[in-house]
Design a protein around this motif. Structure first.
Motif, PDB file in Angstrom:
ATOM      1  N   UNK A 214       9.091   4.595   9.348  1.00 18.61           N
ATOM      2  CA  UNK A 214      10.009   3.506   9.044  1.00 18.61           C
ATOM      3  C   UNK A 214      10.215   3.445   7.530  1.00 18.61           C
ATOM      4  N   UNK A 215      11.470   3.326   7.106  1.00 19.91           N
ATOM      5  CA  UNK A 215      11.778   3.336   5.670  1.00 19.91           C
ATOM      6  C   UNK A 215      11.083   2.211   4.921  1.00 19.91           C
ATOM      7  N   UNK A 216      10.855   1.090   5.581  1.00 21.57           N
ATOM      8  CA  UNK A 216      10.157  -0.021   4.928  1.00 21.57           C
ATOM      9  C   UNK A 216       8.734   0.389   4.553  1.00 21.57           C
ATOM     10  N   UNK A 217       8.108   1.226   5.383  1.00 24.07           N
ATOM     11  CA  UNK A 217       6.771   1.721   5.051  1.00 24.07           C
ATOM     12  C   UNK A 217       6.804   2.540   3.772  1.00 24.07           C
ATOM     13  N   UNK A 218       7.884   3.316   3.578  1.00 21.20           N
ATOM     14  CA  UNK A 218       8.015   4.092   2.339  1.00 21.20           C
ATOM     15  C   UNK A 218       8.107   3.169   1.128  1.00 21.20           C
ATOM     16  N   UNK A 219       8.836   2.065   1.281  1.00 16.86           N
ATOM     17  CA  UNK A 219       8.919   1.099   0.184  1.00 16.86           C
ATOM     18  C   UNK A 219       7.529   0.541  -0.127  1.00 16.86           C
ATOM     19  N   UNK A 220       6.794   0.181   0.925  1.00 18.03           N
ATOM     20  CA  UNK A 220       5.437  -0.320   0.723  1.00 18.03           C
ATOM     21  C   UNK A 220       4.540   0.701   0.062  1.00 18.03           C
ATOM     22  N   UNK A 221       4.715   1.969   0.449  1.00 20.95           N
ATOM     23  CA  UNK A 221       3.905   3.041  -0.136  1.00 20.95           C
ATOM     24  C   UNK A 221       4.250   3.248  -1.612  1.00 20.95           C
ATOM     25  N   UNK A 222       5.555   3.215  -1.926  1.00 21.35           N
ATOM     26  CA  UNK A 222       5.972   3.372  -3.318  1.00 21.35           C
ATOM     27  C   UNK A 222       5.433   2.232  -4.181  1.00 21.35           C
ATOM     28  N   UNK A 223       5.564   1.002  -3.682  1.00 25.82           N
ATOM     29  CA  UNK A 223       5.055  -0.154  -4.430  1.00 25.82           C
ATOM     30  C   UNK A 223       3.551  -0.034  -4.654  1.00 25.82           C
ATOM     31  N   UNK A 224       2.839   0.353  -3.601  1.00 26.97           N
ATOM     32  CA  UNK A 224       1.387   0.497  -3.715  1.00 26.97           C
ATOM     33  C   UNK A 224       1.020   1.571  -4.723  1.00 26.97           C
ATOM     34  N   UNK A 225       1.776   2.683  -4.718  1.00 25.11           N
ATOM     35  CA  UNK A 225       1.516   3.751  -5.681  1.00 25.11           C
ATOM     36  C   UNK A 225       1.789   3.293  -7.112  1.00 25.11           C
ATOM     37  N   UNK A 226       2.887   2.554  -7.301  1.00 29.24           N
ATOM     38  CA  UNK A 226       3.238   2.097  -8.645  1.00 29.24           C
ATOM     39  C   UNK A 226       2.185   1.144  -9.205  1.00 29.24           C
ATOM     40  N   UNK A 227       1.760   0.196  -8.392  1.00 29.38           N
ATOM     41  CA  UNK A 227       0.761  -0.772  -8.875  1.00 29.38           C
ATOM     42  C   UNK A 227      -0.656  -0.200  -8.837  1.00 29.38           C
ATOM     43  N   UNK A 228      -0.874   0.764  -7.919  1.00 31.94           N
ATOM     44  CA  UNK A 228      -2.137   1.495  -7.821  1.00 31.94           C
ATOM     45  C   UNK A 228      -3.364   0.587  -7.749  1.00 31.94           C
ATOM     46  N   UNK A 229      -3.372  -0.385  -6.841  1.00 27.38           N
ATOM     47  CA  UNK A 229      -4.569  -1.230  -6.710  1.00 27.38           C
ATOM     48  C   UNK A 229      -5.707  -0.465  -6.048  1.00 27.38           C
ATOM     49  N   UNK A 230      -6.921  -0.812  -6.423  1.00 33.99           N
ATOM     50  CA  UNK A 230      -8.101  -0.266  -5.760  1.00 33.99           C
ATOM     51  C   UNK A 230      -8.514  -1.262  -4.675  1.00 33.99           C
ATOM     52  N   UNK A 231      -8.353  -0.848  -3.420  1.00 29.63           N
ATOM     53  CA  UNK A 231      -8.647  -1.744  -2.301  1.00 29.63           C
ATOM     54  C   UNK A 231     -10.131  -1.733  -1.950  1.00 29.63           C
ATOM     55  N   UNK A 232     -10.969  -1.601  -2.972  1.00 30.80           N
ATOM     56  CA  UNK A 232     -12.415  -1.515  -2.738  1.00 30.80           C
ATOM     57  C   UNK A 232     -13.035  -2.850  -2.359  1.00 30.80           C
ATOM     58  N   UNK A 233     -12.395  -3.958  -2.686  1.00 31.05           N
ATOM     59  CA  UNK A 233     -13.015  -5.231  -2.345  1.00 31.05           C
ATOM     60  C   UNK A 233     -12.264  -6.413  -2.915  1.00 31.05           C
ATOM     61  N   UNK A 234     -12.898  -7.572  -2.818  1.00 30.86           N
ATOM     62  CA  UNK A 234     -12.255  -8.829  -3.180  1.00 30.86           C
ATOM     63  C   UNK A 234     -12.064  -8.991  -4.680  1.00 30.86           C
ATOM     64  N   UNK A 235     -12.907  -8.401  -5.483  1.00 29.64           N
ATOM     65  CA  UNK A 235     -12.767  -8.561  -6.935  1.00 29.64           C
ATOM     66  C   UNK A 235     -11.597  -7.740  -7.479  1.00 29.64           C
ATOM     67  N   UNK A 236     -11.477  -6.494  -7.046  1.00 31.12           N
ATOM     68  CA  UNK A 236     -10.476  -5.593  -7.621  1.00 31.12           C
ATOM     69  C   UNK A 236      -9.059  -5.895  -7.147  1.00 31.12           C
ATOM     70  N   UNK A 237      -8.903  -6.410  -5.930  1.00 27.79           N
ATOM     71  CA  UNK A 237      -7.562  -6.710  -5.401  1.00 27.79           C
ATOM     72  C   UNK A 237      -7.694  -7.799  -4.330  1.00 27.79           C
ATOM     73  N   UNK A 238      -7.880  -9.047  -4.752  1.00 30.23           N
ATOM     74  CA  UNK A 238      -8.242 -10.110  -3.800  1.00 30.23           C
ATOM     75  C   UNK A 238      -7.183 -10.422  -2.747  1.00 30.23           C
ATOM     76  N   UNK A 239      -5.912 -10.470  -3.137  1.00 34.83           N
ATOM     77  CA  UNK A 239      -4.888 -10.815  -2.143  1.00 34.83           C
ATOM     78  C   UNK A 239      -4.663  -9.646  -1.194  1.00 34.83           C
ATOM     79  N   UNK A 240      -4.795  -8.434  -1.688  1.00 38.63           N
ATOM     80  CA  UNK A 240      -4.712  -7.261  -0.806  1.00 38.63           C
ATOM     81  C   UNK A 240      -5.866  -7.276   0.191  1.00 38.63           C
ATOM     82  N   UNK A 241      -7.047  -7.668  -0.267  1.00 32.30           N
ATOM     83  CA  UNK A 241      -8.182  -7.801   0.653  1.00 32.30           C
ATOM     84  C   UNK A 241      -7.877  -8.831   1.737  1.00 32.30           C
ATOM     85  N   UNK A 242      -7.183  -9.898   1.356  1.00 32.30           N
ATOM     86  CA  UNK A 242      -6.795 -10.917   2.327  1.00 32.30           C
ATOM     87  C   UNK A 242      -5.792 -10.360   3.331  1.00 32.30           C
ATOM     88  N   UNK A 243      -4.801  -9.585   2.842  1.00 33.34           N
ATOM     89  CA  UNK A 243      -3.829  -8.945   3.738  1.00 33.34           C
ATOM     90  C   UNK A 243      -4.535  -8.030   4.729  1.00 33.34           C
TER      91      UNK A 243
END
Length: 464
Positions: free
Chosen positions: A84-113
């Protein structure tokens, strides 16, 4: 390059991609030539950098065009990736911001998602409030994570050399690899008999468990399938779960492919019994239309993952949350990409009704392919297209089985080399057969009719 030039180049690259990748106008497969390989292998790593335009041109000319186009409507090989093209948008955004989804400290709202998604998917499975899980790269790592949890829950460390696991001959190859990794050799991996529909037979499973226990071994895990890669077969999950409960054995369901049926009101009933599993593998980069990679391991009781993977090294103490379970305590990975964001964005944007419509469409397209092939006497349906996977073969009673195997291989080579569609072979019940996986929501009835016509042309070209 300065930041402004990089920004302009990024926009140019994306626009150029969409100009080139008009899927209905491209081949489903294009074979690389010796010149393409040389274009890459002849490049030495330079002391001074090359032009970005030169390198992007090389990638667009000699690298990316030569692949199986996973989201092409006529790619039916393996389990395709109809993104789905929307997934590509999500992937591009994630790559640009490059969050580390290792835990609540490094990317708290992503951890919530991630937690919201895991809770939602566990609910779809039928798990309760004690359930949990985490995102992983794919079904292989998900299955391995479940196997580790099962071993640690059911076996003492000094009894691992007695542990026995049970699978069917249709299980994904990652299951065998995962069992070997955790110390279970092939000699203690039992292949349970399957019936004429390639489904694991519960009575045969229980017979093997009792025999192994009588011989001083320790049965610890059964791995059933919710949609095998070969045929889309769903094991009798409810009956297998009953055996596992009686015998106190961990029940894992590999739903990497078929787990997505849980999002269909029409077809979710086919997974009856999955709610009784201890753990479930579910790939979003298959039937949830995500870019590579995106998968989940879900467990009935999150404490089983914590038992295997929880750790508290000194360098993570400042990042540890007192109120939340950290993702690094639920699986083998620490640093990892935010795989959940693109799936969350897709579900939020498309809505569950549209996702369900696409899943249902995939099943119907598989049934359409079966009905089209049945119009011709020279096509034999080997396994029906019930879960959007169909296997079939060219058949003539004037040919030997060896000759039939060769013919079907040649038919596959013919249609793949044409680039029109990608249909590969597999082996079912000792026969070489052709296989189609029809999960692309872009595949139409007209596509299927043209593919069958092309297959018939391949048969005619062989002058049998």
């Amino acid at each position: 390059m300065n930041n402004r030039e990089i920004e302009e180049k990024m926009v140019e690259v994306v626009k150029d991609y969409y100009e080139k990748e008009k899927l209905n106008d491209t081949l489903a497969y294009r074979e690389a030539s010796e010149e393409n390989y040389k274009a890459v292998s002849n490049l030495k790593f330079p002391k001074e950098g090359r032009s970005i335009d030169e390198m992007i041109d090389l990638l667009n000319r000699d690298v990316f065009p030569y692949r199986v186009v996973g989201d092409h409507p006529r790619d039916f090989a393996f389990i395709p990736a109809p993104v789905e093209e929307i997934s590509k948008i999500g992937d591009v955004l994630t790559t640009l911001y490059n969050p580390n989804a290792a835990g609540w400290f490094s990317a708290p709202v992503i951890a919530s998602i991630e937690n919201l998604l895991i809770d939602f998917l566990c609910e779809k499975v039928g798990f309760g409030k004690e359930s949990g899980g985490t995102f992983v790269s794919g079904g292989s790592l998900s299955n391995l994570t479940a196997i580790v949890a099962a071993r640690d829950d059911k076996l003492e460390m000094d009894n691992i050399n007695k542990g026995v696991a049970y699978i069917s001959n249709q299980a994904h190859h990652s299951v065998n690899k995962g069992l070997r990794i955790v110390g279970i050799p092939d000699s203690r991996i039992r292949s349970v008999k399957t019936d004429e529909n390639l489904k694991m037979i519960p009575e045969e499973l229980e017979k093997l468990i009792l025999e192994d226990r009588k011989n001083g071994l320790i049965p610890f895990m059964v791995i059933g399938s919710a949609g095998t890669t070969n045929t889309g077969t769903i094991d009798p999950l409810f009956d297998l779960a009953q055996v596992c409960q009686r015998q106190n054995v961990w029940f894992h369901v590999d739903g990497a492919f078929g787990g997505s049926l849980l999002l269909s009101d029409t077809y979710s009933k086919r997974l009856r019994g999955i709610e009784l599993a201890n753990s479930v593998t579910w790939d979003a980069h298959k039937w949830l239309f995500q870019t590579y990679t995106c998968a989940m391991i879900l467990v009935r009781d999150k404490k089983t993952l914590l038992k295997s993977f929880s750790d508290n090294p000194s360098y993570l103490k400042d990042a540890h949350s007192e109120d939340q379970i950290e993702s690094w305590d639920l699986g083998p990975e620490l640093s990892r990409p935010a795989l959940s964001v693109k799936l969350w964005l897709t579900l939020q944007t498309l809505g569950l009704d549209e996702v369900e419509r696409r899943i249902d469409h995939s099943v119907k397209i598989g049934e359409k392919a079966e009905s089209e092939l049945r119009k011709y006497d020279h096509w034999q349906i080997v396994t029906p297209g019930e879960q959007a996977i169909l296997t079939f073969r060219y058949y003539s009673d004037k040919k030997t089985e060896e000759e039939l195997d060769t013919i079907n291989t040649e038919i596959s080579h013919g249609i793949v080399s044409s680039g029109f569609a990608v249909i590969l072979t597999t082996e079912i019940k000792g026969m070489k057969v052709l296989r189609m996986c029809t999960i692309s929501p872009k595949t139409t009835n007209e596509d299927i009719e043209m593919v069958v016509e092309k297959l018939n042309e391949c048969v005619k070209s062989l002058k049998l």
